[in-house]
Scaffold this motif. Structure first.
Motif, PDB file in Angstrom:
ATOM      1  N   CYS A  36       0.824  -1.209   0.000  1.00 21.43           N
ATOM      2  CA  CYS A  36       0.000   0.000   0.000  1.00 21.43           C
ATOM      3  C   CYS A  36       0.860   1.261   0.000  1.00 21.43           C
ATOM      4  N   GLU A  37       2.061   1.175   0.555  1.00 18.41           N
ATOM      5  CA  GLU A  37       2.912   2.355   0.715  1.00 18.41           C
ATOM      6  C   GLU A  37       4.185   2.310  -0.123  1.00 18.41           C
ATOM      7  N   MET A  38       4.604   1.130  -0.563  1.00 14.79           N
ATOM      8  CA  MET A  38       5.870   1.011  -1.275  1.00 14.79           C
ATOM      9  C   MET A  38       5.789   1.590  -2.692  1.00 14.79           C
ATOM     10  N   ILE A  39       6.904   2.164  -3.146  1.00 17.80           N
ATOM     11  CA  ILE A  39       7.018   2.639  -4.523  1.00 17.80           C
ATOM     12  C   ILE A  39       7.321   1.440  -5.413  1.00 17.80           C
ATOM     13  N   LYS A  40       6.582   1.328  -6.510  1.00 20.60           N
ATOM     14  CA  LYS A  40       6.730   0.150  -7.366  1.00 20.60           C
ATOM     15  C   LYS A  40       7.023   0.567  -8.811  1.00 20.60           C
ATOM     16  N   GLY A  41       7.502  -0.382  -9.612  1.00 20.75           N
ATOM     17  CA  GLY A  41       7.686  -0.179 -11.037  1.00 20.75           C
ATOM     18  C   GLY A  41       8.814   0.772 -11.387  1.00 20.75           C
ATOM     19  N   LYS A  42       8.613   1.518 -12.485  1.00 25.09           N
ATOM     20  CA  LYS A  42       9.661   2.402 -13.005  1.00 25.09           C
ATOM     21  C   LYS A  42      10.016   3.527 -12.039  1.00 25.09           C
ATOM     22  N   ARG A  43       9.088   3.904 -11.193  1.00 29.44           N
ATOM     23  CA  ARG A  43       9.349   5.004 -10.250  1.00 29.44           C
ATOM     24  C   ARG A  43      10.485   4.665  -9.298  1.00 29.44           C
ATOM     25  N   ARG A  44      10.750   3.393  -9.085  1.00 28.98           N
ATOM     26  CA  ARG A  44      11.829   3.009  -8.175  1.00 28.98           C
ATOM     27  C   ARG A  44      13.176   3.480  -8.720  1.00 28.98           C
ATOM     28  N   TYR A  45      13.364   3.404 -10.030  1.00 28.09           N
ATOM     29  CA  TYR A  45      14.631   3.830 -10.622  1.00 28.09           C
ATOM     30  C   TYR A  45      14.788   5.350 -10.554  1.00 28.09           C
ATOM     31  N   MET A  46      13.687   6.066 -10.672  1.00 24.99           N
ATOM     32  CA  MET A  46      13.722   7.526 -10.611  1.00 24.99           C
ATOM     33  C   MET A  46      14.159   8.005  -9.239  1.00 24.99           C
ATOM     34  N   HIS A  47      13.793   7.253  -8.197  1.00 21.25           N
ATOM     35  CA  HIS A  47      14.074   7.684  -6.826  1.00 21.25           C
ATOM     36  C   HIS A  47      15.275   6.967  -6.200  1.00 21.25           C
ATOM     37  N   GLU A  48      16.049   6.269  -6.992  1.00 23.81           N
ATOM     38  CA  GLU A  48      17.285   5.632  -6.524  1.00 23.81           C
ATOM     39  C   GLU A  48      17.055   4.648  -5.382  1.00 23.81           C
TER      40      GLU A  48
END
Length: 464
Positions: A353-365
């Motif tokens: 519910c709170e974790m960043i998933k997918g391509k956004r993970r690479y954007m945020h290091e």
């Protein structure tokens, strides 16, 4: 409510009526004064006066932004309610043990401040708390932070008598000048509790804290490089939530009474592995709470020799939100370094519910190796822990790593009394799709796996 019902209530003793009224929202407290002459006197006896702006905000749909008119109207109603309650207290017979006022930072804040200042001057008030909200509460841009900071300091300078008598202060979304925090600390001489949410003096700035009375400090989501606790002799509780520093997020100077430390952070790929022996040097805490937010583990396991000076009094440890990707063996360093530990609680889960998933993970290091660098120093082959009484594991699964971990703790902790195993607790959103509770078959199988070949009297429990 009928007249007869009002009459029956009115015949109750003062302390019973007061107990009833103190459980009500402040808007309902104000309404009770019109019931009868007897009820009108009760608010004058209140020992706690808690006025929150949320009680007067319009009931918009979820996620709807409040307008400037909404906020001004809510603040005006807070002011009227505060004055109404306080004007009924014409006599100084009853002490106000807690006066707490929550309002929005605005042009009319000064009138609320003046009312609080007058109460401090004319009433018996033991403790005063202010919670000051901002019009823009989330996703604040730099211009918002600067504007809020200037407005707050204007309010602060106009109400020195209020801040001089404060015991508790909640602030949010402020970017202040370098001299403003020292000024706040010098004026708020009675301050015991301070919460700063998104407050700083600039990008990756330094906050120095020197205060003789401060007992609890909470810093959340602030764009600070470091907090330097130079001289805080009465500080007992320190809570640090989310830090951007590539180095240690805080430095402990003279904090001889520090007992409880809470650190919560989403570890990114560039975050440093913190060494608790260095971070907590010169202290000996008793309670430690670490929240890894289901991402990279940012604490480095250390040996007993390094940790014993800072862990010698440690009795309670909570390790929250360890990712399901991580092994659990590394947490044994806590046992090895804390001989007085009595209770250990860990929570293992990937909270989707709170974790960043997918391509956004690479954007945020985000780190893709969440347990990298967690090599545990080998303990003595005959290592035993003599004080641990209870182990609790939330998010327990039948996987080998969970079973192996429970067995390792049971073998090391010779006086362990209970192992409590819980399923993933979930939040309000996700708990509806998670399996609830253990079946009888599951409990039998898990008990057998953990205790196989062991001669132990430890109670393996499955609390609901």
């Amino acid at each position: 409510m009928t007249d007869n019902e009002v009459d029956r209530l009115s015949k109750l003793p003062d302390d019973v009526l007061l107990n009833i009224v103190e459980r009500l929202d402040i808007t309902d407290v104000a309404r009770t004064t019109i019931l009868s002459r007897r009820w009108k006197q009760i608010p004058a006896m209140l020992s706690k006066i808690i006025i929150t702006v949320g009680s007067f905000e319009p009931k918009h749909g979820r996620g709807t932004k409040l307008t400037s008119h909404d906020i001004a109207r809510a603040n005006t109603t807070v002011l009227e309610a505060t004055r109404s309650i306080l004007e009924s207290r014409t006599r100084r017979l009853y002490t106000i043990h807690l006066m707490s006022v929550q309002f929005y930072l605005g042009d009319d804040s000064i009138f609320i401040g003046q009312t609080v200042a007058n109460t401090i001057a004319t009433q018996k008030v033991a403790s005063v708390e202010l919670a000051i909200l901002t019009e823009v509460r989330t996703n604040c841009y730099v211009d918002n932070l600067l504007s809020h900071g200037k407005r707050f300091m204007l309010f602060f300078d106009s109400c020195p008598n209020v801040f001089g008598g404060l015991a508790r202060l909640w602030l949010e979304n402020l970017r202040l000048g370098e001299s403003d925090f020292p000024k706040i600390f010098s004026i708020c001489k009675q301050l015991e509790f301070l919460r700063l949410w998104q407050c700083d003096t600039g990008d990756l700035s330094l906050l120095k804290v020197e205060h003789p009375q401060l007992r609890e400090l909470v810093i959340s989501d602030s764009n600070l490089e470091r907090v330097d606790l130079k001289w805080v002799p009465k500080l007992i509780v320190l809570k640090f939530n989310k830090f951007l520093s590539r180095d240690d997020p805080f430095c402990l100077g003279y904090v001889p009474q520090l007992q409880t430390l809470t650190i919560s952070n989403i570890g990114l790929s560039w975050h440093k592995m913190l060494k608790l022996s260095e971070l907590l040097a010169k202290t000996a805490i008793s309670n430690l709470h670490l929240n890894f937010r289901c991402e990279k583990i940012w604490v480095k396991p250390e040996g007993r020799k390094q940790l014993l000076p800072v862990f010698r009094k440690l009795s309670l440890v909570n390790l929250f939100n360890i990712s399901e990707e991580c092994d659990l063996t590394w947490t044994m360093f806590i046992l090895q370094g804390a001989p007085s530990l009595k209770e250990l609680c860990i929570m293992v889960r990937d909270h989707l519910c709170e974790m960043i998933k997918g391509k956004r993970r690479y954007m945020h290091e985000f780190s893709e190796e969440k347990d990298k660098g967690l090599e545990l120093e080998p303990s003595a082959p005959d290592f035993k822990h003599h004080n641990l009484a209870e182990l609790s594991i939330y998010g327990f699964q039948e996987e080998d790593k969970f079973v192996r971990y429970a067995r390792n703790v049971m073998e090391a902790a010779v006086n362990l009394e209970a192992v409590n195993l819980y399923k993933n607790p979930g939040c309000e959103k996700c708990k509806r799709i998670l399996p609830s509770g253990w079946t009888s078959t599951e409990m039998v199988l898990i008990r057998d796996k953990i205790s196989m070949g062991m001669s132990s009297d430890v109670a393996i429990r499955f609390p609901s």
